[in-house]
Design a protein around this motif. Structure first.
Motif, PDB file in Angstrom:
ATOM      1  N   HIS A  47      50.035  52.553  21.794  1.00 60.79           N
ATOM      2  CA  HIS A  47      50.796  52.034  22.939  1.00 60.79           C
ATOM      3  C   HIS A  47      49.905  51.889  24.176  1.00 60.79           C
TER       4      HIS A  47
ATOM      5  N   HIS B 180      56.734  47.677  32.004  1.00 59.86           N
ATOM      6  CA  HIS B 180      55.535  47.047  31.440  1.00 59.86           C
ATOM      7  C   HIS B 180      55.303  45.629  31.944  1.00 59.86           C
TER       8      HIS B 180
ATOM      9  N   HIS C   1      49.365  53.871  32.302  1.00 55.38           N
ATOM     10  CA  HIS C   1      48.563  53.020  31.403  1.00 55.38           C
ATOM     11  C   HIS C   1      47.137  52.810  31.917  1.00 55.38           C
TER      12      HIS C   1
ATOM     13  N   HIS D  60      54.802  53.702  36.037  1.00 52.63           N
ATOM     14  CA  HIS D  60      54.478  53.657  34.596  1.00 52.63           C
ATOM     15  C   HIS D  60      53.132  52.964  34.375  1.00 52.63           C
TER      16      HIS D  60
HETATM   17 ZN   LIG Z   1      54.188  52.249  28.378  1.00 51.32          ZN
END
Ligand SMILES: [Zn+2]
Ligand SMILES: [Zn+2]
Length: 277
Positions: free
Chosen positions: A121, A177, A204, A200
């Motif tokens: 992911h 995302h 990443h 978020h």
């Molecule tokens: Zn994610």
């Protein structure tokens, strides 16, 4: 309650496809936050993960429904010990499912075997709404399946609560995302309680210091309470993992077998040294 039942009767797959179309189009027409690299291939690779999940989910969903019904029939869990109004049980239930998911996610970063699957992911170097689909199907068994069953066993949650949780979480997954710009005032207001897209995206970031932060899906409150909340200006984020940077390592087939390939995780120190050379 009737409205909720009607909403939950909608097939989640329709919601997923609808949201993907909306976000894909928005990302295409609006001035995006980050540059796209080979967008059609990128989309195809991520959609293949969703298809793999769809097939595996026939098994996962059956096990989850069977397990939670068994637990409910045997009145296992906290909410069978106390009397609370249904709406409190539903709202608290969504928050508690999110909390257990937080711990499973945090564990996936800590335990090397789990990280092998979860890093799929994190491997996406060019993130957009379709990154939401990029998760190894074996990881989803551990995370989605087990986490929800464990939460239901501890707190006495039912399938209605689980359905509501997915209904609330799905838009969060897409927003978090999406390759769209989100103003920082959103972080300063909603971000006190909820996970914002900028938060978020920090999760990443290539640098492990930031990757190991902001684990919550819906309530950033869990990161704030358990001490894993971190912040970095969104325009400074570099997505992905150093060990997955080449084009070959971004394909569906490579990513599917990648958990079985030994790859050392690049630490923050190594990343800094590498940037200097
Ligand atoms: Zn994610
Ligand atoms: Zn993660």
């Amino acid at each position: 309650m009737e409205i909720l039942k009607k909403l939950l009767a909608i097939d989640l797959n329709y919601i997923l496809i609808g949201m993907m179309v909306i976000f894909y189009s928005l990302e295409q027409i609006i001035n995006t936050q980050f540059k796209f690299i080979k967008r059609p291939q990128h989309l195809l690779n991520n959609v293949l993960f969703q298809i793999a999940f769809y097939v595996c989910n026939i098994f996962y969903a059956t096990v989850t429904v069977f397990s939670i019904e068994w637990l409910n029939n045997h009145q296992v869990g906290f909410f069978y010990l106390v009397q609370v109004p249904v709406w409190i049980k539903l709202i608290a239930g969504v928050a508690l499912l999110d909390m257990v998911s937080y711990w499973f996610h945090r564990m996936s970063h800590k335990v090397p075997l789990l990280w092998r699957f979860h890093r799929v992911h994190h491997s996406d170097t060019s993130m957009d709404a379709s990154t939401n689909f990029r998760s190894h199907p074996i990881e989803l068994l551990f995370w989605f399946g087990t986490s929800n069953i464990v939460a239901s066993a501890i707190f006495g949650l039912d399938l209605l609560t689980l359905g509501l949780y997915f209904l609330v979480a799905t838009p969060f997954f897409f927003l978090e995302h999406a390759n769209l710009r989100f103003p920082t005032w959103v972080d300063k207001t909603f971000g006190l309680i909820f996970t914002t897209p900028n938060f978020h995206k920090i999760h990443h970031e290539q640098d492990q210091y930031y990757t190991d932060s902001n684990f919550s899906d819906i309530f950033i409150l869990w990161d704030r309470i358990f001490g894993t909340f971190k912040y970095k200006p969104p325009e400074q984020i570099k997505f992905g993992l150093k060990e997955f940077e080449s084009d070959k390592k971004q394909t569906f087939w490579y990513l599917m077998i990648s958990p079985f390939i030994n790859m050392a995780r690049v630490t923050s120190e190594e990343l800094k040294k590498g940037d200097k050379t």
